[in-house]
Design a protein around this motif. Structure first.
Motif, PDB file in Angstrom:
ATOM      1  N   ASP A  88      -4.679  -6.025  -8.051  1.00 27.20           N
ATOM      2  CA  ASP A  88      -5.676  -4.981  -8.374  1.00 27.20           C
ATOM      3  C   ASP A  88      -6.397  -4.499  -7.125  1.00 27.20           C
ATOM      4  O   ASP A  88      -6.711  -3.316  -6.983  1.00 27.20           O
ATOM      5  CB  ASP A  88      -6.724  -5.539  -9.352  1.00 27.20           C
ATOM      6  N   GLU A 115       2.512   5.953  -7.175  1.00 30.58           N
ATOM      7  CA  GLU A 115       1.435   6.544  -7.981  1.00 30.58           C
ATOM      8  C   GLU A 115       1.288   8.031  -7.639  1.00 30.58           C
ATOM      9  O   GLU A 115       0.359   8.692  -8.110  1.00 30.58           O
ATOM     10  CB  GLU A 115       0.112   5.803  -7.749  1.00 30.58           C
ATOM     11  N   TRP A 119       0.845  -1.201   0.000  1.00 28.32           N
ATOM     12  CA  TRP A 119       0.000   0.000   0.000  1.00 28.32           C
ATOM     13  C   TRP A 119       0.882   1.254   0.000  1.00 28.32           C
ATOM     14  O   TRP A 119       0.620   2.218  -0.719  1.00 28.32           O
ATOM     15  CB  TRP A 119      -0.891   0.012   1.249  1.00 28.32           C
ATOM     16  N   VAL A 160       2.262   1.854  -3.404  1.00 28.15           N
ATOM     17  CA  VAL A 160       1.281   2.430  -4.338  1.00 28.15           C
ATOM     18  C   VAL A 160       1.114   3.932  -4.067  1.00 28.15           C
ATOM     19  O   VAL A 160       1.131   4.746  -5.000  1.00 28.15           O
ATOM     20  CB  VAL A 160      -0.084   1.695  -4.240  1.00 28.15           C
ATOM     21  N   THR A 201       6.057  -4.057  -4.654  1.00 29.66           N
ATOM     22  CA  THR A 201       4.889  -3.787  -5.507  1.00 29.66           C
ATOM     23  C   THR A 201       3.714  -4.658  -5.084  1.00 29.66           C
ATOM     24  O   THR A 201       3.879  -5.663  -4.378  1.00 29.66           O
ATOM     25  CB  THR A 201       5.239  -4.135  -6.960  1.00 29.66           C
ATOM     26  N   PRO A 202       2.508  -4.344  -5.556  1.00 27.99           N
ATOM     27  CA  PRO A 202       1.365  -5.226  -5.275  1.00 27.99           C
ATOM     28  C   PRO A 202       1.603  -6.641  -5.804  1.00 27.99           C
ATOM     29  O   PRO A 202       1.132  -7.611  -5.195  1.00 27.99           O
ATOM     30  CB  PRO A 202       0.209  -4.524  -5.994  1.00 27.99           C
ATOM     31  N   ARG A 227      -5.803   3.365  -3.419  1.00 32.51           N
ATOM     32  CA  ARG A 227      -6.343   4.590  -4.060  1.00 32.51           C
ATOM     33  C   ARG A 227      -7.564   5.095  -3.295  1.00 32.51           C
ATOM     34  O   ARG A 227      -7.788   6.297  -3.187  1.00 32.51           O
ATOM     35  CB  ARG A 227      -6.732   4.279  -5.512  1.00 32.51           C
ATOM     36  N   ARG A 256      -4.130  -2.231  -5.151  1.00 31.54           N
ATOM     37  CA  ARG A 256      -4.074  -0.876  -5.747  1.00 31.54           C
ATOM     38  C   ARG A 256      -5.378  -0.120  -5.476  1.00 31.54           C
ATOM     39  O   ARG A 256      -5.371   1.048  -5.082  1.00 31.54           O
ATOM     40  CB  ARG A 256      -3.855  -0.970  -7.255  1.00 31.54           C
ATOM     41  N   LYS A 257      -6.488  -0.825  -5.692  1.00 31.28           N
ATOM     42  CA  LYS A 257      -7.795  -0.176  -5.553  1.00 31.28           C
ATOM     43  C   LYS A 257      -8.004   0.348  -4.129  1.00 31.28           C
ATOM     44  O   LYS A 257      -8.476   1.475  -3.925  1.00 31.28           O
ATOM     45  CB  LYS A 257      -8.883  -1.199  -5.897  1.00 31.28           C
TER      46      LYS A 257
END
Ligand code: SF4
Length: 752
Positions: free
Chosen positions: A319, A280, A273, A276, A306-307, A326, A322-323
């Motif tokens: 995914d 990002e 997390w 990200v 990384t994820p 975010r 990441r979701k």
């Protein structure tokens, strides 16, 4: 010559339940517990209402105890003015009446005796004799070894009175299981990062949050009142809730996202997390640039985390990682990253808590509305007394052998210092315990038993005949919280406030309040100046007057709030703010950890996997019970009499287990549960994991309702992963398998 201390089970009188109703709380949005039909109550006008704060758990919700004209407690309800309870008690709190009416309570002081054949038993004693015995031993220990050699294990408000006695006597050799067996890693991690502790009640601004992240936090099953009520409000406000748990908990069932993580891999998820947010470019730049230290080091540290890297460890899809990251960033800073409470899991718990603290900082979710607010407590001046004597050594000296960043005494260190073969520089010779059931709260049972056998003397103060009383030389029966004055509650909250606990009713049997017991012992030791009052109400009245109220006023209102002195609840936009760390900043890179030789940035370390045919044991709470303290309370027992073991259907079909079937559990070290436990077959737990509610399977027959009900998760915890930073005892590295035949019968058959 030292006599081997036999474990003694106290004999009992027959139990009888008072015919009282249970008034239960219905929390909007969370249907957490069944309610029970209540008895026709007397009208409030016909009863006397007395202020209290609850001690069924340690949230300390303020309420009113109602006693009718016949002297019967009819109900306990919340105090509407109380920020902790918001006027409502949880089902355990309303069932506190059961503590008073429990006929299994300790009724009279007891002294260990030995028969001619060497067997041991408890003899009933008067208070004078019991207190003389404790004070006499304290004098003897002080004379032979120094007062520091008398150790204290304490918890809760009664433990606080014992601590006062011990400090007046000259000992600071104390520890609470609430530290090394519970919250300690959180304290060390948040102090290193923010220069502040999270405290209790936690300063989580759930009421105004837009997004809440729970990692192994069972709000809803863990009924910490304010949090449950605020979570209910957050659900109503459509806040995003992200729950990370190998089990589909009550909280998970109310969540927007459930991440059924592989146990023991949480740090990898949190680091992903963080990756990200940084890579990002969606972290809170304003907060990070103004208030933090070590961002560049952190960025380099998580570059490869990384994820996709985390997926291979946690089994959580990239995914989804990441979701959810975010989602948090989208709502920042109004995000609660819940720091957890019982956080001693795998031995790297301080580092996991550090990763949560870092995530919090990257979101700027500290000191902002909807994140973690800046709490404040009322400062109560100490009742006039001399300064405590300065001990020659204490818990800090024991910790400094290894755990220099621990901020409290560590139970296992005090136990080791009680055993000569560990060869500690300072040796402990006797114990006083209060409000803690050590045989169940200590994960290393062998260590506890060896230490209990090694010390010369143990005095136990408690309301109930818990397992620990069986090891005592003297048992001191304490009055319940409904029967006694106690310290003024001045715990932190958004608004500083105080709450009064006073007796609603006379102590049952020959039990006495902790303040009285400690005063009597103190006076026998010549420490009158530290107990310079006839009744504890004098202390309370004096303290209340120093802050602008009085006992008289508090008897009528129970709770009083005061204006904040420390400034606003939140840090203003762009405000200069100095954190209490070495750099004055939020330390993403911990200089304290670096100086002490620990990783200044958290890393993921793999933990042992279950052997073949074994499953990782995780445990948690039920809304109607607190640890192992409440199973014998007849109201709460009525709501939940035993626990079960949650088993995934894949596993049950492999083993041919049926729902409701009773099985014994055996752990990786060959230890079997004393009692069988019902199987609950459910998709709500991962296939590699089993789950139990903690606190059942009591082995003391004196607990007439709780004895032999369900199985003890504690018995299965024989491996402990020690946290090198603060001495926490990680308990989730234990694995169990199933035994379908009674092991006792099997053993007898094999012998025959
Ligand atoms: Fe009592 Fe429940 Fe509050 Fe705990 S949360 S103090 S048990 S009312």
């Amino acid at each position: 010559m030292k006599t081997r201390r036999q474990f003694i089970k106290i004999t009992t009188v027959g139990a009888g339940a008072a015919a009282l109703g249970l008034y239960s709380l219905k929390v909007s949005g969370l249907n957490l517990f069944e309610s029970k039909k209540e008895e026709e109550p007397a009208s409030d006008e016909e009863m006397t209402a007395t202020p209290t704060y609850c001690e069924v758990c340690f949230w300390k919700c303020a309420g009113w105890t109602y006693v009718d004209k016949k002297g019967k407690i009819r109900k306990i309800i919340g105090n509407k003015e109380d920020p902790h309870s918001k006027g409502r008690l949880c089902p355990r709190g309303t069932g506190g009446i059961g503590m008073y009416y429990d006929n299994d309570r300790l009724k009279t002081p007891l002294i260990r005796e030995m028969r001619k054949d060497g067997s041991q038993y408890f003899r009933k004693a008067g208070w004078s004799e019991a207190l003389d015995k404790v004070a006499g031993k304290m004098k003897e220990v002080a004379g032979r070894y120094g007062p520091e050699a008398f150790g204290l294990f304490n918890h809760g408000t009664p433990g606080g009175h014992l601590e006062h006695l011990m400090r007046a006597y000259g000992s600071e050799t104390n520890a609470e299981p609430a530290y090394a067996q519970c919250r300690g890693p959180r304290s060390a991690a948040y102090y290193a990062t923010f220069g502040a502790f999270i405290g209790s009640p936690e300063c989580t601004d759930i009421r105004d949050t837009r997004c809440m992240v729970l990692i192994g936090s069972h709000i809803g099953e863990n009924m910490h009142n304010t949090q449950v009520q605020e979570m209910s409000a957050a659900i109503d406000h459509k806040a995003t809730i992200i729950t990370v748990d190998p089990r589909f908990s009550t909280a998970a069932s109310k969540s927007t996202f459930w991440l059924p993580i592989k146990p023991a891999t949480d740090i990898a998820l949190i680091l992903a997390w963080i990756h990200v947010l940084i890579y990002e470019n969606i972290y809170n730049k304003e907060f990070v640039h103004k208030y933090t230290f070590g961002f560049d080091e952190l960025k380099a540290h998580v570059k490869n985390m990384t994820p996709e890297w985390a997926y291979g460890i946690t089994t959580i899809e990239p995914d989804l990682i990441r979701k959810t990251a975010r989602e948090m960033a989208g709502f920042a800073p109004a995000v609660v990253i819940h720091p957890g409470r019982h956080v001693v899991w795998y031995g790297d718990d301080t580092q996991r808590e550090r990763s949560l603290a870092i995530l919090t900082a990257l979101l700027g979710a500290w000191g902002k509305r909807g994140s973690l607010y800046l709490p404040e407590a009322v400062h109560l001046p100490r009742f006039p007394q001399p300064e405590y004597p300065k001990p020659k050594w204490g818990w800090k000296d024991l910790n400094e052998r290894k755990f220099s960043l621990a901020t409290m005494g560590i139970t296992t260190e005090i136990m080791k210092a009680s055993i000569p073969r560990y060869n500690y520089k300072h040796q402990i010779k006797a114990w006083l315990t209060g409000g803690t059931n050590l045989p169940l709260s200590m994960p290393d049972k062998k260590l506890f038993k060896e230490a209990a056998e090694a010390v010369e003397f143990i005095a136990v103060m408690d309301t109930m005949p818990m397992e620990v009383t069986g090891y005592a030389d003297v048992v001191l029966p304490e009055a319940t919280y409904l029967e006694r004055y106690d310290f003024i509650r001045a715990a932190q909250n958004r608004i500083p406030n105080v709450a009064l606990r006073m007796p609603a009713i006379k102590p049952r049997f020959d039990s006495k309040p902790a303040w009285w017991i400690t005063k009597q012992i103190g006076e026998r030791l010549g420490l009158h100046a530290y107990f310079n009052y006839d009744d504890y109400s004098e202390v309370i009245d004096w303290q209340l007057k120093q802050i602008g109220t009085s006992l008289e006023e508090m008897k009528t209102i129970g709770v009083k709030s005061f204006p904040r002195q420390s400034g606003p609840l939140y840090i203003g936009n762009g405000e200069d703010y100095e954190f209490n760390t070495n750099t004055g900043k939020v330390e993403l890179y911990s200089t304290d950890f670096a100086d002490a030789g620990f990783d200044p940035l958290p890393i993921y370390t793999p933990h042992p996997e279950p052997p073949q045919n074994f499953y990782r044991l995780i445990y948690g709470r039920a809304p109607m019970h607190t640890f192992s303290r409440t199973q014998n309370n007849h109201f709460l027992w009525d709501l939940m009499k035993e626990n079960s073991v949650w088993v995934n259907p894949k596993v049950s079909s492999l083993w041919g287990l049926k729902d409701g079937q009773k099985v014994w559990l055996k752990n990786q070290d060959g230890i079997t549960t004393s009692f069988p436990v019902k199987v609950r077959i459910t998709e709500r737990v991962r296939w590699d994991t089993v789950y139990m509610v903690h606190g059942f399977g009591h082995s003391d027959k004196k607990l007439t309702r709780a004895y032999g009900r369900g199985a003890s998760d504690e018995e299965m915890i024989t491996r402990v992963a020690e946290d090198p930073i603060m001495g926490g005892t990680g308990m989730r590295g234990n694995f169990i398998t199933f035994i379908q035949e009674n092991p006792e019968v099997k053993r007898k058959e094999d012998k025959a």
